[in-house]
Write an enzyme that holds these catalytic residues in place. Structure first.
Site, PDB file in Angstrom:
ATOM      1  N   SER A  72     -11.692  21.175 -89.514  1.00 42.64           N
ATOM      2  CA  SER A  72     -11.933  22.507 -90.073  1.00 42.64           C
ATOM      3  C   SER A  72     -11.337  22.700 -91.460  1.00 42.64           C
ATOM      4  O   SER A  72     -11.864  23.481 -92.259  1.00 42.64           O
ATOM      5  CB  SER A  72     -11.391  23.586 -89.128  1.00 42.64           C
ATOM      6  OG  SER A  72      -9.992  23.418 -88.930  1.00 42.64           O
ATOM      7  N   VAL A  73     -10.245  22.006 -91.758  1.00 37.88           N
ATOM      8  CA  VAL A  73      -9.573  22.194 -93.048  1.00 37.88           C
ATOM      9  C   VAL A  73      -8.982  20.877 -93.532  1.00 37.88           C
ATOM     10  O   VAL A  73      -8.951  19.884 -92.812  1.00 37.88           O
ATOM     11  CB  VAL A  73      -8.428  23.245 -92.945  1.00 37.88           C
ATOM     12  CG1 VAL A  73      -8.964  24.619 -92.628  1.00 37.88           C
ATOM     13  CG2 VAL A  73      -7.402  22.815 -91.893  1.00 37.88           C
ATOM     14  N   GLY A  74      -8.509  20.894 -94.765  1.00 40.66           N
ATOM     15  CA  GLY A  74      -7.706  19.803 -95.290  1.00 40.66           C
ATOM     16  C   GLY A  74      -8.356  18.441 -95.267  1.00 40.66           C
ATOM     17  O   GLY A  74      -9.531  18.267 -95.624  1.00 40.66           O
TER      18      GLY A  74
ATOM     19  N   ASP B 236     -10.279  22.194 -78.032  1.00 43.72           N
ATOM     20  CA  ASP B 236      -8.820  22.294 -78.072  1.00 43.72           C
ATOM     21  C   ASP B 236      -8.251  20.953 -77.616  1.00 43.72           C
ATOM     22  O   ASP B 236      -8.356  20.591 -76.445  1.00 43.72           O
ATOM     23  CB  ASP B 236      -8.338  23.417 -77.156  1.00 43.72           C
ATOM     24  CG  ASP B 236      -6.825  23.603 -77.202  1.00 43.72           C
ATOM     25  OD1 ASP B 236      -6.138  22.819 -77.891  1.00 43.72           O
ATOM     26  OD2 ASP B 236      -6.328  24.531 -76.531  1.00 43.72           O
ATOM     27  N   LEU B 237      -7.676  20.204 -78.535  1.00 46.62           N
ATOM     28  CA  LEU B 237      -7.194  18.859 -78.218  1.00 46.62           C
ATOM     29  C   LEU B 237      -5.959  18.866 -77.334  1.00 46.62           C
ATOM     30  O   LEU B 237      -5.516  17.806 -76.880  1.00 46.62           O
ATOM     31  CB  LEU B 237      -6.914  18.088 -79.515  1.00 46.62           C
ATOM     32  CG  LEU B 237      -8.143  17.809 -80.387  1.00 46.62           C
ATOM     33  CD1 LEU B 237      -7.728  17.149 -81.689  1.00 46.62           C
ATOM     34  CD2 LEU B 237      -9.146  16.943 -79.646  1.00 46.62           C
TER      35      LEU B 237
ATOM     36  N   TYR C 266       8.630  14.969 -85.686  1.00 47.62           N
ATOM     37  CA  TYR C 266       7.276  14.683 -86.186  1.00 47.62           C
ATOM     38  C   TYR C 266       7.169  13.215 -86.573  1.00 47.62           C
ATOM     39  O   TYR C 266       6.177  12.545 -86.253  1.00 47.62           O
ATOM     40  CB  TYR C 266       6.970  15.584 -87.374  1.00 47.62           C
ATOM     41  CG  TYR C 266       5.759  15.169 -88.174  1.00 47.62           C
ATOM     42  CD1 TYR C 266       4.473  15.440 -87.722  1.00 47.62           C
ATOM     43  CD2 TYR C 266       5.900  14.509 -89.405  1.00 47.62           C
ATOM     44  CE1 TYR C 266       3.356  15.062 -88.465  1.00 47.62           C
ATOM     45  CE2 TYR C 266       4.798  14.126 -90.147  1.00 47.62           C
ATOM     46  CZ  TYR C 266       3.532  14.398 -89.675  1.00 47.62           C
ATOM     47  OH  TYR C 266       2.435  14.017 -90.403  1.00 47.62           O
TER      48      TYR C 266
ATOM     49  N   GLU D 278      -1.533  17.665-100.596  1.00 49.81           N
ATOM     50  CA  GLU D 278      -1.564  19.121-100.678  1.00 49.81           C
ATOM     51  C   GLU D 278      -2.673  19.669 -99.785  1.00 49.81           C
ATOM     52  O   GLU D 278      -3.855  19.631-100.126  1.00 49.81           O
ATOM     53  CB  GLU D 278      -1.773  19.583-102.121  1.00 49.81           C
ATOM     54  CG  GLU D 278      -1.639  21.092-102.267  1.00 49.81           C
ATOM     55  CD  GLU D 278      -1.608  21.555-103.710  1.00 49.81           C
ATOM     56  OE1 GLU D 278      -1.376  22.759-103.944  1.00 49.81           O
ATOM     57  OE2 GLU D 278      -1.809  20.718-104.616  1.00 49.81           O
TER      58      GLU D 278
END
Length: 255
Positions: A15-17, A65-66, A161, A197
């Protein structure tokens, strides 16, 4: 990329990035791309943009939804029914929470493991089974990793992370070995960018806009298209060439 025209790719977190950039590039090269995310409306807008631009491929939005294995399995079943199966699987979805090792919340740790590790493994397994049942011997599984999967930076916000990205490094090499044992020519690659970014920092520091902005102000970061170009580079390699890991970072990035 000519041999991939008309073939089916799954891109998670589209969806993004980085995920959106990858999906758009693959559509530009003529692939049928299933882009999944929870916010499917953004993927639909990207799909409309691809169509209006006249790209030769097509982007198919899919809400998933993962965190939920049943939704992942339903998605693969739908891809099988509508598009026969997956030829390229790009495990891009990933997230981080600023949960330190000494004081972090277990829920944040679990969410990172669920998305960054378990969902990646489930999608990989299902993609391989899809290729195997259709005798697809030239498929490709690409994991969007991170430089955090190769070194630990002195920042408590991303230590856990980083552990999930170290897992991706190990999983990609383990996958490569298992694919060899299975006597298949399906390839496995991970791409490990440094600072890019995207929405990553604003989401990581959602309660601290200044800290998020500072993540991208120290030097010129990579852009999402840079990572997407690495994906097409890897896919463009001759079938006998195995690119195991692409490590990339901004020129001025130290670690």
């Amino acid at each position: 990329m000519d041999r991939w025209k008309g073939r089916v790719a799954l891109v998670t977190g589209a969806s993004v990035g980085i995920g959106a950039a990858i999906a758009k590039e693959l559509v530009r090269y003529g692939m049928k791309v299933v882009g999944c995310a929870r916010d499917v409306e953004k993927i639909q807008k990207l799909a409309d943009e691809c169509q209006s631009t006249g790209h030769s491929g097509v982007l198919v939005p899919f809400k998933c939804d993962l965190n939920n294995e049943e939704e992942i399995l339903s998605m693969f079943a739908a891809i099988k029914a509508q598009h026969k199966g997956v030829d390229v699987c790009i495990n891009n979805a990933g997230l981080a929470h600023p949960e330190s090792l000494l004081n972090g919340n277990t829920s944040g740790w679990k969410n990172m493991l669920d998305i960054n590790v378990l969902a990646l493994c489930i999608c990989t397994r299902e993609a391989y089974q899809s290729m195997k049942e259709r005798s697809v011997d030239d498929g490709h599984i690409i994991n969007i990793n991170s430089m955090s999967g190769h070194r630990v930076v002195p920042s408590t916000d991303v230590h856990f992370y980083s552990s999930t990205k170290y897992a991706v490094t190990a999983l990609t090499e383990g996958l490569r070995q298992e694919l060899r044992e299975a006597k298949t020519h399906i390839r496995a690659t991970c791409i490990s960018p440094g600072v890019v970014e995207t929405e990553f920092a604003p989401r990581l520091y959602r309660d601290n806009a200044d800290k998020a902005a500072a993540s991208y102000s120290k030097f010129k970061p990579l852009e999402a298209i840079d990572v997407a170009n690495s994906v097409t580079y890897v896919l463009s390699a001759p079938p006998h060439v195995q690119i195991g890991d692409v490590q990339m970072r901004p020129v001025e990035q130290v670690l």
